[in-house]
Design an enzyme around this catalytic site. Sequence first.
Site, mmCIF file in Angstrom:
data_model
loop_
_atom_site.group_PDB
_atom_site.id
_atom_site.type_symbol
_atom_site.label_atom_id
_atom_site.label_comp_id
_atom_site.label_asym_id
_atom_site.label_seq_id
_atom_site.Cartn_x
_atom_site.Cartn_y
_atom_site.Cartn_z
ATOM 1 N N GLN A 1 0.834 -1.200 0.000
ATOM 2 C CA GLN A 1 0.000 0.000 0.000
ATOM 3 C C GLN A 1 0.870 1.252 0.000
ATOM 4 O O GLN A 1 1.591 1.511 0.962
ATOM 5 C CB GLN A 1 -0.872 -0.029 1.265
ATOM 6 C CG GLN A 1 -1.670 1.223 1.531
ATOM 7 C CD GLN A 1 -2.602 1.055 2.727
ATOM 8 O OE1 GLN A 1 -2.442 0.125 3.518
ATOM 9 N NE2 GLN A 1 -3.568 1.932 2.864
ATOM 10 N N GLY A 2 0.796 2.025 -1.060
ATOM 11 C CA GLY A 2 1.608 3.229 -1.157
ATOM 12 C C GLY A 2 0.791 4.490 -0.963
ATOM 13 O O GLY A 2 0.465 5.183 -1.921
ATOM 14 N N SER B 1 4.762 -0.990 4.117
ATOM 15 C CA SER B 1 4.925 -2.330 4.686
ATOM 16 C C SER B 1 5.002 -3.354 3.576
ATOM 17 O O SER B 1 4.236 -3.282 2.601
ATOM 18 C CB SER B 1 3.736 -2.685 5.585
ATOM 19 O OG SER B 1 3.650 -1.792 6.654
ATOM 20 N N ASN C 1 -4.153 7.429 16.891
ATOM 21 C CA ASN C 1 -5.230 7.578 17.863
ATOM 22 C C ASN C 1 -5.808 8.992 17.865
ATOM 23 O O ASN C 1 -7.010 9.181 18.035
ATOM 24 C CB ASN C 1 -4.717 7.233 19.268
ATOM 25 C CG ASN C 1 -4.854 5.744 19.573
ATOM 26 O OD1 ASN C 1 -5.010 4.936 18.662
ATOM 27 N ND2 ASN C 1 -4.793 5.388 20.850
ATOM 28 N N SER D 1 1.279 6.681 2.345
ATOM 29 C CA SER D 1 2.015 7.680 3.126
ATOM 30 C C SER D 1 3.249 8.191 2.403
ATOM 31 O O SER D 1 3.915 7.452 1.669
ATOM 32 C CB SER D 1 2.454 7.074 4.457
ATOM 33 O OG SER D 1 1.340 6.601 5.154
ATOM 34 N N GLU E 1 -10.758 -1.915 5.624
ATOM 35 C CA GLU E 1 -9.906 -2.332 6.734
ATOM 36 C C GLU E 1 -10.715 -2.748 7.948
ATOM 37 O O GLU E 1 -10.211 -3.381 8.850
ATOM 38 C CB GLU E 1 -8.961 -1.185 7.140
ATOM 39 C CG GLU E 1 -7.714 -1.166 6.298
ATOM 40 C CD GLU E 1 -6.659 -0.199 6.807
ATOM 41 O OE1 GLU E 1 -7.011 0.776 7.485
ATOM 42 O OE2 GLU E 1 -5.489 -0.428 6.498
#
Lengths: 352, 392
Positions: free
Chosen positions: B128-129, B163, B370, B131, B246
Amino acid sequence: MEFAFTEEQAMIAETARDFFRENATSERTRKAMAGEGIDRELWQAFGAELGLAGLTVPEEHGGSGLGMVELAIIAEAAGSQVSAIPLLGHAMACAAIGAGGSDEAKAAWLPRLAAGEAICAIASTHSTLEADGDKLTGTIQCVPHGAVADLLLVAAPKGMWLVETAAKGVSIEGHTTMDQTRPLATVMLDGAAATPLAQSFDVTMAAWSAGWIVLAAEALGGAQETLERTVAYSLDRVQFGRQIGSFQAYKHRLADMMIEIEQARSAVYWAACAVDEGSDEAQMALHAAKSFCADTFFMCAGNMIQLHGGIGFTWEHDAHLFFKRARSIQTMLMDGEFHREQVARMVLGEAA
Amino acid sequence: MKLGFSKAEEEFRAEAADWLQGQMAGEFKDIKGITTLTEKAERRKEWEQQLAAHKWSCIGWPVEWGGRGASLAEQVIFAEEYARAGVPGRVNHIGIELAGPTILTFGTEEQKQRFLPGIAAGTTIFCQGFSEPNAGSDLGNVRTKARLDGDEWVVNGQKIWTSLAHISDWIFVVARSGEGSKGPKGLTFLMMDMHQPGIEIRPIEQINGDAEFNETFFDDARCPADSLIGTEGEGWRVAMGLLAFERGVSTLGQQMAFRNELDAIIAAAKDNGKANNPLIRQRIAKAEIGLRLMRYGALRMLSNTDHSAIDGAALTYKIQWATWRRGLGELAMDVLGQAGEIASGDAYEWDVLPNLFLYSRADTIYGGTNQIQRNQIAERGLGLPREPRGDK
Ligand SMILES: Cc1cc2nc3c(=O)[nH]c(=O)nc-3n(C[C@H](O)[C@H](O)[C@H](O)COP(=O)(O)OP(=O)(O)OC[C@H]3O[C@@H](n4cnc5c(N)ncnc54)[C@H](O)[C@@H]3O)c2cc1C
């Protein structure tokens, strides 16, 4: 598996919510607080007009024969308005008599309870009462709504009994109590006539399950209401030229309330479903629900005061009603530490 | 309201459990119990293919795309049994749970044919690209550029914290295609082949000593024009749709992995006597309660199929589990005591519980920190005013 309300349950929820919103007003609750701590008119309307007092009473005894999920739904609605009604003792008595009452006891009490005509209080004690045949002697502290009850469900380590408050040998002293919507009383029994309920784990659990579910659901309803009222206030009140609800520190506290409340909601309906379905998770679910929801409500009610500023600390504002109810739920029918210790025993494989 | 499963569903559970446990006792014994993302990556790619060969790879997908069209209850059951059997997490979870559903929802027929069979078969691993160095919480600030050159997209820029990039075949990228555009407008969602000279990967070492995420550089990297999912400039909508996946059924499987971690803590506490400490007992009980409530929160979220009201259970789910697991890591160390701070060998490598302690610090960061979760709960869930931006 379908962890959502059925249409019927959604309807009960809506009816109950509307009823308490409309009738359990701050004004009426405060009148009850200044008096005996009970809104008798509200309780009668709840029982007679809405027919909700017989919710969990079997149909052959004049009730609707519904379960813990429905009980939770109405307790949630009642709790959301901190209504001054004796639902706790009532629900426990209906469950205990239904599970462990003789045919005579059922016939004598269930129809009256289902009609909302008799008020019952839970009188539970850890110390043993002296039982001499069908006569009980001993003192029981902290009986919620004890001073207005017609019937006591007496729960002691050795068993459960029904005691009429009008009987000879029963004296009751009401106390000025921090939460004036559910005042505590001391019950003194001196050879009072008592009707024993069948002694078994199932009977005891039926009563406690109903009690823990009522308290957990009341706490859920109360917590949700403190959140909604505080959100409304935060959109109204302006400081530094902005709505106070636009400050991030303020928003995050409200978000934290919602995070806990969502878990509390899962807890209440997990426990209620588990009891209704006879799941082997029921015990753990009840301990989880009672302890988690009480803590959630207390956290939310404390935040409600803080997030209202000075007005939140006044007698005139309703925040303290929620705060005091939350405090009382934390200790009523055993505190959080007790319930978590039961959970610890289960997961550590030490269950009795 | 009903929690129990039907007889047919319980039979399905037995079938799934049987197969999974058989695999973990047999051919794939060597990967049982792995808890990190990339350990034995090559064997785990083979495991993906084994799942696919037995139609267990993506059971919730439609039958025509290699799934079973499994019901919600069946998906819940499979996710639970998967983790219960000690099967390691899916190395292709980004493909199965994010890329696949995104293509199913937003992709063209041709794109479905191009990508879905490979994902389902476990041969195409995705990363997943999203960020970038200057676009983390503020994802709308991405600067990686995409421009159409004939029948190809040409991409330049940098992603970070990617990741699994080092073991992936494909990456989905959110890039800026609108000349001079700002914020969520002008973004485009592209599927790109990782195996090309224009893409370079540099691993980043994490606090636990592993290097499971990477910097990903794009230097005239290319993909065919029809690698665009949705339409040009609509990338934000696709990316947001993807993030919603997700919160799907996979969360139930994740919880079973948490179950295994909590059980390991309980076993350790019984072993070293900490289970007699009343404070530890209270914390174990709280952890147990939190885990149970997570399960029932997820079931509420998954049962809420009409989405008529604001779905509080879904909105609060991420912060709830992430915070819970971070607390679990702390509990693990308090139970282990100082012994937990000593590695078992010479390498800076950690057993399950100390690794949980270290790794769980990331749980409250990735997928929306958070703080960002709280902003979203307050704004979407409670209708509070939005955070002001400093650059408008
Ligand atoms: C282990 C791991 C794996 C990851 N995997 C991937 C991946 O595969 N693909 C991918 O695209 N990304 C991945 N990420 C990146 C992840 O999504 C980002 O790290 C995350 O969104 C935070 O962005 P940031 O690191 O730039 O921090 P920043 O956004 O700079 O945040 C720094 C701090 O500021 C706070 N902050 C920022 N904005 C606000 C605000 N508005 N209000 C209050 N506080 C605020 C944050 O909460 C945080 O505490 C991964 C991250 C980690 C740790």
